[in-house]
Design a protein around this motif. Structure first.
Motif, short mmCIF file in Angstrom:
data_model
loop_
_atom_site.label_atom_id
_atom_site.label_comp_id
_atom_site.label_asym_id
_atom_site.label_seq_id
_atom_site.Cartn_x
_atom_site.Cartn_y
_atom_site.Cartn_z
N SER A 18 11.59 27.41 -5.15
CA SER A 18 12.93 26.89 -5.40
C SER A 18 13.80 26.85 -4.14
CB SER A 18 13.63 27.73 -6.47
OG SER A 18 13.77 29.07 -6.03
N THR A 20 12.58 25.88 -1.15
CA THR A 20 11.94 25.01 -0.17
C THR A 20 12.13 23.55 -0.52
OG1 THR A 20 9.81 24.99 -1.30
CG2 THR A 20 10.17 26.74 0.32
N MET A 21 12.15 22.73 0.51
CA MET A 21 12.17 21.28 0.36
C MET A 21 11.09 20.76 1.31
SD MET A 21 16.27 20.81 0.60
CE MET A 21 16.44 19.19 -0.10
N GLU A 23 9.49 17.36 3.15
CA GLU A 23 9.54 15.95 3.52
C GLU A 23 8.10 15.54 3.78
OE1 GLU A 23 8.99 12.63 5.17
OE2 GLU A 23 8.89 14.14 6.75
N SER A 36 13.88 14.58 7.22
CA SER A 36 14.25 15.95 6.81
C SER A 36 15.77 16.10 6.82
CB SER A 36 13.61 16.97 7.75
OG SER A 36 12.21 16.96 7.61
N LEU A 39 17.09 14.41 3.75
CA LEU A 39 16.78 15.22 2.57
C LEU A 39 17.79 16.35 2.41
CD1 LEU A 39 14.55 15.59 0.34
CD2 LEU A 39 13.40 17.10 1.95
N LEU A 40 18.08 17.02 3.50
CA LEU A 40 19.05 18.12 3.46
C LEU A 40 20.45 17.60 3.14
CD1 LEU A 40 17.81 20.17 6.52
CD2 LEU A 40 17.70 20.86 4.12
N ALA A 43 21.02 16.85 -0.40
CA ALA A 43 21.15 18.08 -1.19
C ALA A 43 22.46 18.81 -0.88
CB ALA A 43 19.96 19.00 -0.94
#
Length: 145
Positions: A18, A20-21, A23, A36, A39-40, A43
């Motif tokens: 939960s 971690t993300m 790419e 990346s 993506l951040l 979020a």
């Protein structure tokens, strides 16, 4: 394969899924950093610093790429603490690692001209060693002209 190794490493240091993300769309280092970052941001995460984990010989290129692609963050690069000899011995194909290193150095020299990386000082003796390695046939991972 890379995702499995990453998941295994995160589990070893007890980082929950939960937190971690991943790419997984990029096809090169610059795209990996750019995607990346997106993506951040999507979020709602706006880091002040990032840590890049790379192969030992890729730290300098990763740093230079991140500084060009994401200049507002502080960048820290890290890799496995291992001697060059031990790293080569751990690789299935040490010659390919040397070719990767030659390609990385050529990118460090050439890519700032295209805006892909920040410029870095590369001493004359390093340029000379690069030429000798290319002549010796360590040229399979050179960037396309």
């Amino acid at each position: 394969m890379l995702h499995d190794r990453l998941a295994s490493g995160l589990a070893r240091v007890r980082i929950p899924d939960s937190a971690t993300m991943i790419e997984d769309e990029a096809t090169n280092s610059g795209a990996n950093i750019t995607l990346s970052r997106q993506l951040l941001l999507q979020a709602g995460i706006r880091p002040k610093s990032v840590m890049l984990i790379a192969m030992p010989f890729m730290e300098r290129r990763a740093f230079a790429t991140c500084r060009a692609q994401w200049p507002e963050v502080d960048v820290i690069c890290s890799s496995q603490p291992i001697s060059f000899a031990d790293y080569l011995a751990s690789c299935a194909d040490p010659r390919h690692v040397l070719c990767d290193m030659v390609g990385d150095l050529q990118r460090i020299i050439e890519y700032p001209k295209h805006g892909y990386m920040i410029e870095q000082v590369v001493p004359g003796e390093v340029h000379a060693a690069l030429k000798r390695l290319i002549v010796a046939g360590y040229d399979s991972v050179l960037p396309k002209s």
